[in-house]
Enzyme design. Structure first.
Site, mmCIF file in Angstrom:
data_model
loop_
_atom_site.group_PDB
_atom_site.id
_atom_site.type_symbol
_atom_site.label_atom_id
_atom_site.label_comp_id
_atom_site.label_asym_id
_atom_site.label_seq_id
_atom_site.Cartn_x
_atom_site.Cartn_y
_atom_site.Cartn_z
ATOM 1 C CD GLU A 93 7.693 -46.103 -5.308
ATOM 2 O OE1 GLU A 93 7.944 -45.671 -4.189
ATOM 3 O OE2 GLU A 93 6.667 -46.751 -5.585
ATOM 4 C CB CYS A 106 2.213 -49.459 -12.921
ATOM 5 S SG CYS A 106 1.443 -48.128 -12.017
ATOM 6 C CB CYS A 113 1.730 -36.259 -6.750
ATOM 7 S SG CYS A 113 0.130 -35.999 -7.537
ATOM 8 C CB CYS A 117 -5.073 -38.636 -3.296
ATOM 9 S SG CYS A 117 -5.444 -37.918 -4.904
ATOM 10 C CB CYS A 120 -1.815 -41.042 -2.568
ATOM 11 S SG CYS A 120 -0.425 -41.202 -3.694
ATOM 12 N N GLY A 161 2.451 -39.258 -9.515
ATOM 13 C CA GLY A 161 2.133 -38.089 -10.329
ATOM 14 C C GLY A 161 0.784 -38.196 -11.010
ATOM 15 C CD GLU A 162 -3.937 -36.337 -12.854
ATOM 16 O OE1 GLU A 162 -4.497 -37.011 -11.977
ATOM 17 O OE2 GLU A 162 -4.182 -36.464 -14.075
ATOM 18 C CB SER A 193 -4.990 -43.651 -13.796
ATOM 19 O OG SER A 193 -5.679 -43.506 -12.594
ATOM 20 C CB SER A 216 -9.074 -41.476 -8.762
ATOM 21 O OG SER A 216 -7.940 -42.091 -9.290
ATOM 22 C CG LEU A 217 -16.364 -41.622 -8.529
ATOM 23 C CD1 LEU A 217 -16.426 -40.181 -8.990
ATOM 24 C CD2 LEU A 217 -17.425 -42.454 -9.255
ATOM 25 C CG HIS A 218 -11.261 -42.826 -4.799
ATOM 26 N ND1 HIS A 218 -11.112 -44.110 -5.251
ATOM 27 C CD2 HIS A 218 -10.181 -42.142 -5.257
ATOM 28 C CE1 HIS A 218 -9.980 -44.201 -5.946
ATOM 29 N NE2 HIS A 218 -9.402 -43.026 -5.964
ATOM 30 C CG ASN A 292 -1.654 -52.238 -0.678
ATOM 31 O OD1 ASN A 292 -1.276 -52.726 0.375
ATOM 32 N ND2 ASN A 292 -0.910 -52.244 -1.767
ATOM 33 C CB CYS A 335 1.734 -44.973 -6.824
ATOM 34 S SG CYS A 335 0.702 -43.654 -6.243
HETATM 35 S S1 SF4 Z 1 -3.250 -40.754 -6.052
HETATM 36 FE FE1 SF4 Z 1 -2.217 -39.988 -7.894
HETATM 37 S S2 SF4 Z 1 -2.995 -37.865 -8.094
HETATM 38 FE FE2 SF4 Z 1 -3.461 -38.500 -5.979
HETATM 39 S S3 SF4 Z 1 -1.668 -37.799 -4.754
HETATM 40 FE FE3 SF4 Z 1 -1.262 -39.937 -5.397
HETATM 41 S S4 SF4 Z 1 -0.055 -39.736 -7.266
HETATM 42 FE FE4 SF4 Z 1 -1.079 -37.763 -6.925
#
Ligand code: SF4
Length: 343
Positions: A93, A106, A113, A117, A120, A161-162, A193, A216-218, A292, A335
């Site tokens: 995407e 983006c 991934c 998370c 996600c 993805g990371e 990110s 990404s802290l959270h 979201n 995402c």
């Molecule tokens: S937030 Fe980013 S790093 Fe975490 S699972 Fe989703 S795509 Fe992967």
């Protein structure tokens, strides 16, 4: 012999390949402009390249381009999301966000991934493979060609993805995005990110690039952060913060911390106080965003009162904080969500 993906090469590398094939090196600049300014899909469209060289190019290289499978445009803001099919059939995407003063792409960096998370949409379907440099550039090229009236000003690696887990390809792609004969997007307008991959952060600080880094802290609490961002078990908060501080000292750049506010999970006054204490003295800003909702999760959005309260506590603690409105809520713009609806 397999043909080389021409968009996997930097201009210098293409020059060297052309010279090895008996062509003039300066042709690389012309070819780059056809690929990235005009967006051609075949060597035959490169009008100022001689026939003999076009033939050589066709036998040595190929031009990749993704196929559009689906797209959704928001009715409430100018966000469009594209689902693209790659040459091997995998899907990714990519999102285009157009605002009055900027237009941002983006981009995804991996098919799926590994990092799971919990909030996600990409996480449940696991990791397939890294994107090649050409595939990352193709996302941007696709958006650019679809939206020719809007000059792209910013680029964020916040899709599926990371990025620091596909470090070499992402860094090569960034150097190509910088190239004036390709996208000509300055490093300061590019954001990586990460969910907190410490070795990647340490490597990045030595690159001498002026890019923006967003983490990404959270949560400031290891138990909670490990639930939300499981890589925290490997790179816990204290070590992550030490790496972030070192990054700001080495690069003299401000780091951004992303904080998704999730009702009942990390959006309480106590959570805000912990964050404010954690970030004291760190050269940073915080972006909060309300969760979201996606259809595969039980999490819920915080109320406006929760959001205001959280932000006030951070501000009172001297933290530079901005609350961002979710874009494309009506089109599942988080995402991985469009890919999910297909999978
Ligand atoms: S937030 Fe980013 S790093 Fe975490 S699972 Fe989703 S795509 Fe992967």
């Amino acid at each position: 012999m397999d043909k080389i993906g021409i968009k996997d090469l930097t201009k210098t590398e293409l020059e060297a390949k052309l010279k090895a094939l008996g062509a003039e090196g300066y042709r690389a600049k012309q070819i780059f402009r056809w690929l990235y300014k005009v967006g051609v899909k075949s060597f035959d469209e490169m009008a100022d390249i001689p026939d003999s060289l076009r033939h050589t190019l066709k036998t040595s290289f190929h031009i990749t381009h993704p196929v559009l499978l689906d797209s959704k445009s928001s009715k409430s803001d100018r966000t469009t999301k594209y689902l693209l099919k790659l040459e091997d059939g995998n899907t990714i995407e990519t999102v285009f966000l157009s605002e009055s003063d900027r237009a941002t792409m983006c981009l995804s960096t991996q098919v799926g991934c590994k990092f799971s998370c919990s909030f996600c949409a990409s996480a449940p379907f696991g990791f397939v493979r890294n994107l090649k440099v050409s595939e990352i550039l193709d996302e941007a090229l696709f958006i650019k060609m679809k939206n020719p009236q809007v000059p792209i000003t910013n680029l964020v690696f916040m899709g599926i993805g990371e990025p620091l887990d596909n470090y070499d390809n992402v860094l090569r792609a960034i150097r190509l995005f910088n190239d004036p004969d390709a996208f000509n997007i300055g490093a300061r307008r590019i954001t990586i990110s990460t969910c907190g991959i410490i070795p990647g952060i340490k490597k990045l600080e030595k690159e001498g690039l002026q890019i923006e880094l967003s983490v990404s802290l959270h949560s400031a609490d290891d138990t909670l952060r490990s639930k939300l961002v499981p890589i925290n078990k490997r790179y816990p908060v204290k070590e992550l913060m030490a790496a972030c501080k070192e990054y700001t000292e080495q690069t003299n750049r401000v780091i951004t911390f992303e904080y998704i506010l999730i009702k009942g999970a990390n959006a309480s006054s106590e959570d805000a106080l912990k964050i404010s204490k954690l970030l004291k003295g760190v050269k940073c800003k915080v972006n909060t965003i309300a969760y979201n909702s996606i259809r595969i999760k039980d999490y819920t959005n915080p109320s406006q009162t929760d959001i205001r309260n959280f932000i006030k506590i951070l501000k009172d603690g001297g933290v530079n904080v901005t609350h961002r409105k979710s874009k494309g809520e009506d089109i599942d713009a988080g995402c991985g969500q469009l890919r999910i609806s297909r999978l």
